[in-house]
Structure formats: structure tokens, C-alpha cells
Design an enzyme around this catalytic site. Structure first.
Site, PDB file in Angstrom:
ATOM      1  N   ASP A   1      37.024  33.293  46.322  1.00 25.43           N
ATOM      2  CA  ASP A   1      38.302  33.924  46.629  1.00 25.43           C
ATOM      3  C   ASP A   1      39.250  32.883  47.242  1.00 25.43           C
ATOM      4  O   ASP A   1      38.845  32.067  48.066  1.00 25.43           O
ATOM      5  CB  ASP A   1      38.102  35.094  47.596  1.00 25.43           C
ATOM      6  CG  ASP A   1      39.303  36.014  47.661  1.00 25.43           C
ATOM      7  OD1 ASP A   1      39.215  37.147  47.155  1.00 25.43           O
ATOM      8  OD2 ASP A   1      40.344  35.587  48.218  1.00 25.43           O
TER       9      ASP A   1
ATOM     10  N   SER B   1      44.699  44.774  44.970  1.00 24.15           N
ATOM     11  CA  SER B   1      45.945  44.052  44.721  1.00 24.15           C
ATOM     12  C   SER B   1      45.977  43.386  43.348  1.00 24.15           C
ATOM     13  O   SER B   1      47.046  43.089  42.822  1.00 24.15           O
ATOM     14  CB  SER B   1      46.188  42.992  45.807  1.00 24.15           C
ATOM     15  OG  SER B   1      45.124  42.066  45.845  1.00 24.15           O
ATOM     16  N   VAL B   2      44.797  43.142  42.771  1.00 24.69           N
ATOM     17  CA  VAL B   2      44.727  42.573  41.423  1.00 24.69           C
ATOM     18  C   VAL B   2      44.061  43.609  40.524  1.00 24.69           C
ATOM     19  O   VAL B   2      42.916  44.024  40.786  1.00 24.69           O
ATOM     20  CB  VAL B   2      43.932  41.250  41.407  1.00 24.69           C
ATOM     21  CG1 VAL B   2      43.843  40.706  39.987  1.00 24.69           C
ATOM     22  CG2 VAL B   2      44.568  40.220  42.341  1.00 24.69           C
TER      23      VAL B   2
ATOM     24  N   HIS C   1      33.849  42.122  45.285  1.00 29.66           N
ATOM     25  CA  HIS C   1      33.876  41.110  46.336  1.00 29.66           C
ATOM     26  C   HIS C   1      32.456  40.918  46.861  1.00 29.66           C
ATOM     27  O   HIS C   1      31.790  41.905  47.212  1.00 29.66           O
ATOM     28  CB  HIS C   1      34.729  41.572  47.530  1.00 29.66           C
ATOM     29  CG  HIS C   1      36.183  41.737  47.255  1.00 29.66           C
ATOM     30  ND1 HIS C   1      37.125  40.802  47.615  1.00 29.66           N
ATOM     31  CD2 HIS C   1      36.875  42.748  46.673  1.00 29.66           C
ATOM     32  CE1 HIS C   1      38.339  41.228  47.287  1.00 29.66           C
ATOM     33  NE2 HIS C   1      38.220  42.412  46.709  1.00 29.66           N
TER      34      HIS C   1
ATOM     35  N   HIS D   1      37.007  43.919  40.033  1.00 21.74           N
ATOM     36  CA  HIS D   1      36.264  42.802  40.649  1.00 21.74           C
ATOM     37  C   HIS D   1      35.403  43.321  41.786  1.00 21.74           C
ATOM     38  O   HIS D   1      35.778  44.252  42.495  1.00 21.74           O
ATOM     39  CB  HIS D   1      37.209  41.701  41.148  1.00 21.74           C
ATOM     40  CG  HIS D   1      38.349  42.189  41.981  1.00 21.74           C
ATOM     41  ND1 HIS D   1      39.466  42.785  41.430  1.00 21.74           N
ATOM     42  CD2 HIS D   1      38.536  42.191  43.309  1.00 21.74           C
ATOM     43  CE1 HIS D   1      40.305  43.117  42.397  1.00 21.74           C
ATOM     44  NE2 HIS D   1      39.756  42.767  43.560  1.00 21.74           N
TER      45      HIS D   1
HETATM   46  P1  5GP Z   1      41.759  43.097  45.882  1.00 25.96           P
HETATM   47  O1  5GP Z   1      42.729  43.123  47.030  1.00 25.96           O
HETATM   48  O2  5GP Z   1      42.449  43.428  44.572  1.00 25.96           O
HETATM   49  O3  5GP Z   1      40.503  43.906  46.093  1.00 25.96           O
HETATM   50  O4  5GP Z   1      41.239  41.603  45.791  1.00 25.96           O
HETATM   51  C1  5GP Z   1      41.947  40.615  45.142  1.00 25.96           C
HETATM   52  C2  5GP Z   1      41.428  39.307  45.672  1.00 25.96           C
HETATM   53  O5  5GP Z   1      41.893  38.270  44.825  1.00 25.96           O
HETATM   54  C3  5GP Z   1      41.943  38.979  47.079  1.00 25.96           C
HETATM   55  O6  5GP Z   1      40.844  38.819  47.965  1.00 25.96           O
HETATM   56  C4  5GP Z   1      42.723  37.679  46.889  1.00 25.96           C
HETATM   57  O7  5GP Z   1      42.576  36.776  47.947  1.00 25.96           O
HETATM   58  C5  5GP Z   1      42.147  37.136  45.591  1.00 25.96           C
HETATM   59  N1  5GP Z   1      43.067  36.314  44.832  1.00 25.96           N
HETATM   60  C6  5GP Z   1      44.377  36.592  44.572  1.00 25.96           C
HETATM   61  N2  5GP Z   1      44.911  35.619  43.822  1.00 25.96           N
HETATM   62  C7  5GP Z   1      43.920  34.715  43.605  1.00 25.96           C
HETATM   63  C8  5GP Z   1      43.877  33.469  42.871  1.00 25.96           C
HETATM   64  O8  5GP Z   1      44.836  33.027  42.270  1.00 25.96           O
HETATM   65  N3  5GP Z   1      42.688  32.819  42.866  1.00 25.96           N
HETATM   66  C9  5GP Z   1      41.578  33.297  43.519  1.00 25.96           C
HETATM   67  N4  5GP Z   1      40.474  32.548  43.438  1.00 25.96           N
HETATM   68  N5  5GP Z   1      41.589  34.458  44.201  1.00 25.96           N
HETATM   69  C10 5GP Z   1      42.751  35.153  44.241  1.00 25.96           C
END
Ligand code: 5GP
Length: 113
Positions: free
Chosen positions: A30, A94-95, A101, A99
Site C-alpha cells: 500500500d 476509496s478505490v 488489505h 481489494h
Molecule cells: P480503500 O480505502 O479503497 O479500502 O483502500 C485503497 C487503498 O489503496 C488505500 O489504503 C490507499 O493507500 C491505497 N492506494 C491508493 N492509491 C494507491 C497507489 O497508487 N498505489 C498503491 N500502492 N496504493 C494505493
């Protein structure tokens, strides 16, 4: 589904520290780690969120969990780690590419924030 930055990581269009890859999934560090180990395991198939998975995805979802287990062990955290799937904006997603974690290397509280 529209392309997300995780699709770009799969396609090597943007860099990431990849720790595992096979024909179904990719695992990478991450960019904003919340623990000493923070790895994301993603399917290569574009599924926006867990709620969009179907029975057809059953084997893939199992593969993601077993891969997360293997990655945690290979990264030195066989016994203590936390897996998180944020599903939807209110849950912290957020993405919008499914995924898992993997978080390890410190103590975690419960309930999460
Ligand atoms: P979410 O909030 O969707 O559960 O997790 C998305 C994760 O993607 C976050 O922990 C964030 O730090 C990670 N993330 C966002 N953009 C990037 C990127 O460009 N590269 C990597 N390696 N992680 C990312």
C-alpha cells in the site's frame, strides 16, 4: 467497469511494489501504509466491490483469501495479521476495484474506527 488505478498497476502503467502475482491476482504494498506490513491483494478481474461479486466469483474470492494468508506468512507475519475489505464509501472504500488489505506488525484495536 471503468478502469481504476489498480487496473493500471496490473497493466504496469503505474509502478507499485509487487510482492506476489499469479494468473488470477496481484499483491502489492500500500502506498500509504497503516501498519508495518500493509499489502493489498486484488483480483485481476475487475470487480468494483465485494457486493458486486457473484457465485461465479466463488473460487476467485477463496483464492484471494488463501493468497492473503500466503503473503502474510511470506512477509514474516504467519500468525498475527488482519484482513480488511472496505465495501462502499461509507465503509471507507476509496478505490473501486475489489481489494483485500493485509495489515500486520502492530497491535490492532476493535472495533475499527
Ligand atoms: P480503500 O480505502 O479503497 O479500502 O483502500 C485503497 C487503498 O489503496 C488505500 O489504503 C490507499 O493507500 C491505497 N492506494 C491508493 N492509491 C494507491 C497507489 O497508487 N498505489 C498503491 N500502492 N496504493 C494505493
Amino acid at each position: 467497469m471503468s478502469e481504476t488505478l489498480f487496473t493500471k498497476i496490473i497493466n504496469r502503467e503505474i509502478p507499485a511494489e509487487i510482492v506476489y502475482e499469479d494468473d488470477q491476482c496481484l499483491a502489492f504494498k500500500d502506498i500509504n501504509p497503516q501498519a508495518p506490513l500493509h499489502v493489498l491483494v486484488i483480483p485481476k478481474k475487475s470487480i468494483a466491490k465485494l457486493a458486486h461479486a457473484t457465485p461465479e466469483d466463488q473460487a476467485l474470492l477463496g483464492h484471494l483469501l488463501l493468497t492473503a494468508n500466503d503473503v502474510a506468512r511470506d512477509q514474516g507475519h504467519a500468525d498475527d495479521f488482519r484482513l480488511v475489505i472496505n465495501n462502499g464509501i461509507e465503509a471507507g472504500q476509496s478505490v473501486f476495484h475489489l481489494h483485500v488489505h493485509i495489515l500486520a506488525g502492530r497491535s490492532f484495536s476493535w472495533p475499527p474506527g
